[in-house]
Design an enzyme around this catalytic site. Structure first.
Site, mmCIF file in Angstrom:
data_model
loop_
_atom_site.group_PDB
_atom_site.id
_atom_site.type_symbol
_atom_site.label_atom_id
_atom_site.label_comp_id
_atom_site.label_asym_id
_atom_site.label_seq_id
_atom_site.Cartn_x
_atom_site.Cartn_y
_atom_site.Cartn_z
ATOM 1 N N CYS A 22 -41.689 40.058 -23.181
ATOM 2 C CA CYS A 22 -41.352 40.889 -22.016
ATOM 3 C C CYS A 22 -42.492 41.835 -21.630
ATOM 4 C CB CYS A 22 -40.113 41.700 -22.367
ATOM 5 S SG CYS A 22 -39.734 42.954 -21.172
HETATM 6 N N1 MHO Z 1 -33.983 39.859 -21.540
HETATM 7 C C1 MHO Z 1 -34.474 41.047 -20.867
HETATM 8 C C2 MHO Z 1 -35.946 40.953 -20.693
HETATM 9 C C3 MHO Z 1 -36.583 41.724 -19.629
HETATM 10 S S1 MHO Z 1 -38.150 41.269 -19.519
HETATM 11 C C4 MHO Z 1 -38.952 41.938 -18.278
HETATM 12 C C5 MHO Z 1 -33.750 41.187 -19.546
HETATM 13 O O1 MHO Z 1 -33.555 40.181 -18.875
HETATM 14 O O2 MHO Z 1 -33.407 42.302 -19.192
HETATM 15 O O3 MHO Z 1 -38.258 39.876 -19.388
#
Ligand code: MHO
Length: 186
Positions: A16
């Protein structure tokens, strides 16, 4: 004497991008960080598209740094130490090719450094498993939507930031206390 060194850019994906951006923004020698997408095959992908994993893009950041203050080698050492480079297509609870560990090199010199630092990290015994980080030449980097830039600074109290980003930033501050842009608040 007035000496200017040109900035350099590293393009790296360690899961992320809200996390990796937050970490690199605190590193001394880093001038700017841009969150975006690279390594895929669809033009101008949106966050929604890359989240499906079907565009092939990874969430990455471009780290623009002053090579007089920090080397590309050290940028990569911080990269390896601040995410888990041993889990294929996964970073913690985030699963999918968009979260793969990847270094997108800008030229041959960067590719050589990336291969060397990866081998050094693999041999270091710091990781219980083999490193699976992909090294590939950068083709196109697409900056992410404005709401994904400076995400942690702007959304510090969101659940994800508190549960996932903040602990990574804390660990980084502890491990790299001597290399922070400013002293970490206590
Ligand atoms: N699983 C998280 C990751 C955020 S990231 C910017 C979400 O979807 O909030 O991928």
């Amino acid at each position: 004497m007035d000496q200017h060194t040109a900035s350099q850019t590293a393009t790296i994906g360690g899961g992320c991008f809200w996390c990796t951006e937050a970490v690199f923004l605190e590193l001394r020698g880093v001038q700017r960080v841009v969150s975006g997408y690279a390594g895929g095959h669809v033009k101008n992908p949106s966050y929604k598209q890359i989240c499906t994993g079907s565009t092939g893009h990874a969430e990455v950041i471009q780290v623009i740094f002053d090579p007089a203050l920090i080397s590309y080698d050290d940028i990569l050492r911080v990269f390896f130490a601040s995410h888990d480079p041993t889990t294929l297509n996964r970073q913690g609870a985030d699963v999918g090719t968009q979260y793969r560990s990847i270094i997108l090199t800008h030229d041959d010199a960067q590719r050589e450094v990336a291969q060397r630092v990866l081998a050094e990290m693999d041999a270091s015994g710091l990781f219980p498993q083999r490193i699976v980080t992909e090294i590939a030449p950068l083709e196109i980097f697409y900056p992410a939507e404005a709401e994904h830039q400076d995400y942690f600074a702007r959304n510090p109290w969101s659940g994800y930031c508190q549960m996932v980003v903040a602990p990574k930033v804390r660990k980084f501050r502890k491990e790299f206390a001597g290399q922070l842009r400013v002293a970490a608040p206590r």
